[in-house]
Scaffold this motif. Structure first.
Motif, PDB file in Angstrom:
ATOM      1  N   TYR A  32       0.867  -1.155   0.000  1.00 48.39           N
ATOM      2  CA  TYR A  32       0.000   0.000   0.000  1.00 48.39           C
ATOM      3  C   TYR A  32       0.917   1.223   0.000  1.00 48.39           C
ATOM      4  CZ  TYR A  32      -3.489  -3.302   1.885  1.00 48.39           C
ATOM      5  OH  TYR A  32      -4.325  -4.367   2.087  1.00 48.39           O
ATOM      6  N   SER A  94       3.550   0.483   3.056  1.00 49.27           N
ATOM      7  CA  SER A  94       3.237  -0.581   4.003  1.00 49.27           C
ATOM      8  C   SER A  94       3.007  -1.853   3.218  1.00 49.27           C
ATOM      9  CB  SER A  94       1.988  -0.227   4.792  1.00 49.27           C
ATOM     10  OG  SER A  94       1.587  -1.320   5.591  1.00 49.27           O
ATOM     11  N   GLY A  95       3.517  -2.947   3.719  1.00 55.02           N
ATOM     12  CA  GLY A  95       3.253  -4.214   3.087  1.00 55.02           C
ATOM     13  C   GLY A  95       1.823  -4.653   3.345  1.00 55.02           C
ATOM     14  N   TRP A  96       1.286  -5.478   2.441  1.00 54.93           N
ATOM     15  CA  TRP A  96      -0.058  -5.999   2.681  1.00 54.93           C
ATOM     16  C   TRP A  96      -0.058  -6.811   3.977  1.00 54.93           C
ATOM     17  CZ3 TRP A  96      -2.660  -8.238  -2.347  1.00 54.93           C
ATOM     18  CH2 TRP A  96      -2.805  -7.201  -3.280  1.00 54.93           C
ATOM     19  N   GLY A  97      -1.179  -6.857   4.596  1.00 54.75           N
ATOM     20  CA  GLY A  97      -1.274  -7.667   5.801  1.00 54.75           C
ATOM     21  C   GLY A  97      -1.340  -6.802   7.024  1.00 54.75           C
ATOM     22  N   ALA A  98      -2.098  -7.262   7.961  1.00 54.25           N
ATOM     23  CA  ALA A  98      -2.414  -6.444   9.130  1.00 54.25           C
ATOM     24  C   ALA A  98      -1.221  -6.207  10.032  1.00 54.25           C
ATOM     25  CB  ALA A  98      -3.537  -7.105   9.916  1.00 54.25           C
ATOM     26  N   THR A  99      -0.168  -6.980   9.895  1.00 56.53           N
ATOM     27  CA  THR A  99       0.947  -6.827  10.826  1.00 56.53           C
ATOM     28  C   THR A  99       2.016  -5.869  10.317  1.00 56.53           C
ATOM     29  OG1 THR A  99       2.053  -8.731   9.869  1.00 56.53           O
ATOM     30  CG2 THR A  99       0.616  -9.123  11.763  1.00 56.53           C
ATOM     31  N   ASN A 100       1.745  -5.237   9.168  1.00 55.12           N
ATOM     32  CA  ASN A 100       2.760  -4.340   8.617  1.00 55.12           C
ATOM     33  C   ASN A 100       2.501  -2.892   9.010  1.00 55.12           C
ATOM     34  OD1 ASN A 100       4.592  -5.918   6.649  1.00 55.12           O
ATOM     35  ND2 ASN A 100       2.539  -6.711   6.278  1.00 55.12           N
ATOM     36  N   LYS A 101       3.562  -2.186   9.368  1.00 54.34           N
ATOM     37  CA  LYS A 101       3.451  -0.795   9.770  1.00 54.34           C
ATOM     38  C   LYS A 101       3.854   0.104   8.603  1.00 54.34           C
ATOM     39  CE  LYS A 101       8.129  -1.062  11.576  1.00 54.34           C
ATOM     40  NZ  LYS A 101       8.335  -2.456  11.158  1.00 54.34           N
ATOM     41  N   LEU A 102       3.555   1.400   8.734  1.00 57.28           N
ATOM     42  CA  LEU A 102       3.934   2.366   7.706  1.00 57.28           C
ATOM     43  C   LEU A 102       5.392   2.763   7.859  1.00 57.28           C
ATOM     44  CD1 LEU A 102       0.889   2.564   7.125  1.00 57.28           C
ATOM     45  CD2 LEU A 102       1.175   5.029   6.958  1.00 57.28           C
ATOM     46  N   ILE A 103       6.107   2.726   6.761  1.00 57.71           N
ATOM     47  CA  ILE A 103       7.495   3.177   6.705  1.00 57.71           C
ATOM     48  C   ILE A 103       7.522   4.452   5.876  1.00 57.71           C
ATOM     49  CG2 ILE A 103       9.840   2.623   6.014  1.00 57.71           C
ATOM     50  CD1 ILE A 103       8.763   0.876   8.259  1.00 57.71           C
TER      51      ILE A 103
ATOM     52  N   TYR B  33       0.351   4.058  17.334  1.00 57.10           N
ATOM     53  CA  TYR B  33       1.718   4.021  16.827  1.00 57.10           C
ATOM     54  C   TYR B  33       2.463   5.266  17.297  1.00 57.10           C
ATOM     55  CZ  TYR B  33      -0.981   1.143  13.562  1.00 57.10           C
ATOM     56  OH  TYR B  33      -1.846   0.229  13.020  1.00 57.10           O
ATOM     57  N   TYR B  35       5.948   7.588  16.522  1.00 56.88           N
ATOM     58  CA  TYR B  35       7.042   7.889  15.612  1.00 56.88           C
ATOM     59  C   TYR B  35       7.867   9.042  16.176  1.00 56.88           C
ATOM     60  CZ  TYR B  35       4.996   5.085  11.829  1.00 56.88           C
ATOM     61  OH  TYR B  35       4.508   4.053  11.056  1.00 56.88           O
ATOM     62  N   LEU B  43      10.532  10.451   9.564  1.00 58.54           N
ATOM     63  CA  LEU B  43       9.800   9.790  10.642  1.00 58.54           C
ATOM     64  C   LEU B  43      10.360   8.403  10.872  1.00 58.54           C
ATOM     65  CD1 LEU B  43       7.592  11.856   9.355  1.00 58.54           C
ATOM     66  CD2 LEU B  43       6.009  10.522  10.743  1.00 58.54           C
ATOM     67  N   PHE B  45       9.968   4.916  12.969  1.00 57.13           N
ATOM     68  CA  PHE B  45       8.994   4.147  13.729  1.00 57.13           C
ATOM     69  C   PHE B  45       9.568   3.760  15.088  1.00 57.13           C
ATOM     70  CE2 PHE B  45       5.728   1.254  14.772  1.00 57.13           C
ATOM     71  CZ  PHE B  45       6.315   0.078  15.208  1.00 57.13           C
ATOM     72  N   TRP B  48       4.427   0.190  18.418  1.00 58.54           N
ATOM     73  CA  TRP B  48       3.070  -0.059  17.952  1.00 58.54           C
ATOM     74  C   TRP B  48       2.366  -0.881  19.014  1.00 58.54           C
ATOM     75  CZ3 TRP B  48       2.091  -3.632  13.116  1.00 58.54           C
ATOM     76  CH2 TRP B  48       0.711  -3.854  12.975  1.00 58.54           C
ATOM     77  N   ASN B  56       4.952  -4.306  17.761  1.00 56.55           N
ATOM     78  CA  ASN B  56       6.184  -4.147  16.997  1.00 56.55           C
ATOM     79  C   ASN B  56       6.986  -3.015  17.603  1.00 56.55           C
ATOM     80  OD1 ASN B  56       8.142  -4.340  14.971  1.00 56.55           O
ATOM     81  ND2 ASN B  56       6.620  -4.567  13.355  1.00 56.55           N
ATOM     82  N   LEU B  97      -5.359  -3.312  13.835  1.00 58.22           N
ATOM     83  CA  LEU B  97      -4.456  -3.962  12.886  1.00 58.22           C
ATOM     84  C   LEU B  97      -4.699  -3.534  11.440  1.00 58.22           C
ATOM     85  CD1 LEU B  97      -4.444  -7.586  14.343  1.00 58.22           C
ATOM     86  CD2 LEU B  97      -2.917  -5.681  14.857  1.00 58.22           C
ATOM     87  N   GLU B  98      -5.253  -2.324  11.255  1.00 57.71           N
ATOM     88  CA  GLU B  98      -5.525  -1.853   9.897  1.00 57.71           C
ATOM     89  C   GLU B  98      -4.398  -0.942   9.455  1.00 57.71           C
ATOM     90  OE1 GLU B  98      -9.485  -0.106   8.355  1.00 57.71           O
ATOM     91  OE2 GLU B  98      -8.158   1.596   8.644  1.00 57.71           O
ATOM     92  N   ASN B  99      -3.789  -1.211   8.330  1.00 56.04           N
ATOM     93  CA  ASN B  99      -2.701  -0.362   7.857  1.00 56.04           C
ATOM     94  C   ASN B  99      -3.072   0.331   6.559  1.00 56.04           C
ATOM     95  OD1 ASN B  99      -2.692  -2.750   6.429  1.00 56.04           O
ATOM     96  ND2 ASN B  99      -0.487  -2.846   6.216  1.00 56.04           N
ATOM     97  N   TYR B 102      -2.884   5.864   8.665  1.00 54.00           N
ATOM     98  CA  TYR B 102      -3.098   6.240  10.058  1.00 54.00           C
ATOM     99  C   TYR B 102      -3.583   7.681  10.149  1.00 54.00           C
ATOM    100  CZ  TYR B 102       0.401   2.460  10.656  1.00 54.00           C
ATOM    101  OH  TYR B 102       1.114   1.292  10.608  1.00 54.00           O
TER     102      TYR B 102
END
Lengths: 114, 113
Positions: A32, A94-103, B33, B35, B43, B45, B48, B56, B97-99, B102
């Motif tokens: 994403y 962010s990678g797909w999947g709920a465990t991925n955070k925004l970079i 989260y 940052y 930013l 990280f 989380w 994380n 757990l929604e990415n 944010y």
């Protein structure tokens, strides 16, 4: 893991001129993509995002970005900028999947001059 | 609907002291989260939290820690402050757990002298 590169730390442009802010990403999985804007002394606001579907996404204030998978890019464009667009712009992945955070990338300062 | 709120807005501490930063997420958001935005570094990280648990952690030393309370608000603690900890600390929240993007607060500006 994902990473984001914003090569331009600052982009000066005259008012009413077009602008492109570059963003390239790296990822081994589907992603994403996001653009955030930060006005002085404020937090980040989501400008637009690509999740799936049409590769061209638009914001309400005239910005657009195109997801290019082959070039791993998500450049932000606006055909005519205003003084009020002066801000820091951050690209994020962010990678797909709920465990991925925004970079986030390191940001690009768009400086619009009269 | 209230957005993500952070307190205090500004915080000045002396090197070696401890700092506590607070964040209240948007109602209904369970993920929080943190940052760090240091000058010229973008930013980074930090942490989380979701449903009260740490999900994380970024590449920061253990003196950066936090927790999430039953009402989903969160606290970031920085112990043994160093000058390079001076930065804007941003909190964001999302649905569990929604990415998909944010929502950020306005941040806490921490200055270590």
């Amino acid at each position: 893991a994902q990473s984001v590169t914003q090569l331009d730390s600052q982009v000066p442009v005259f008012e009413e001129a077009p602008v492109e802010l570059r963003c390239n990403y790296s990822s081994s999985v589907s992603v994403y993509l996001f653009w955030y804007v930060q006005y002085p002394n404020q937090g980040l606001q989501l400008l637009l995002k690509y999740l799936s579907g049409s590769t061209l996404v638009e914001s309400i204030n005239g910005f657009e970005a195109e997801f290019n998978k082959s070039q791993t890019s998500f450049h932000l464009r606006k055909p005519s900028v205003h003084i009020s667009d002066t801000a820091e712009y951050f690209c994020a992945v962010s990678g797909w999947g709920a465990t991925n955070k925004l970079i986030f990338g390191t940001g690009t300062l768009l400086a619009v001059q009269p | 609907e209230a957005g993500v709120t952070q307190s205090p807005t500004h915080l000045i501490k002396t090197r070696g002291q401890q700092a506590t930063l607070r964040c209240s997420p948007i109602s209904g958001h369970t993920s929080v989260y943190w940052y760090q935005q240091a000058l010229g570094l973008g930013l980074q990280f930090l942490l989380w939290y979701d449903e009260g648990e740490e999900r994380n952690r970024g590449n920061f030393p253990p003196r950066f820690s936090g927790r999430q309370f039953p009402n989903y608000s969160s606290e970031l603690n920085v112990n043994a402050l160093e000058l390079e900890d001076s930065a804007l600390y941003l909190c964001a929240s999302s649905l569990r757990l929604e990415n998909y993007g944010y929502t950020f607060g306005s941040g806490t500006r921490l200055t270590v002298v």
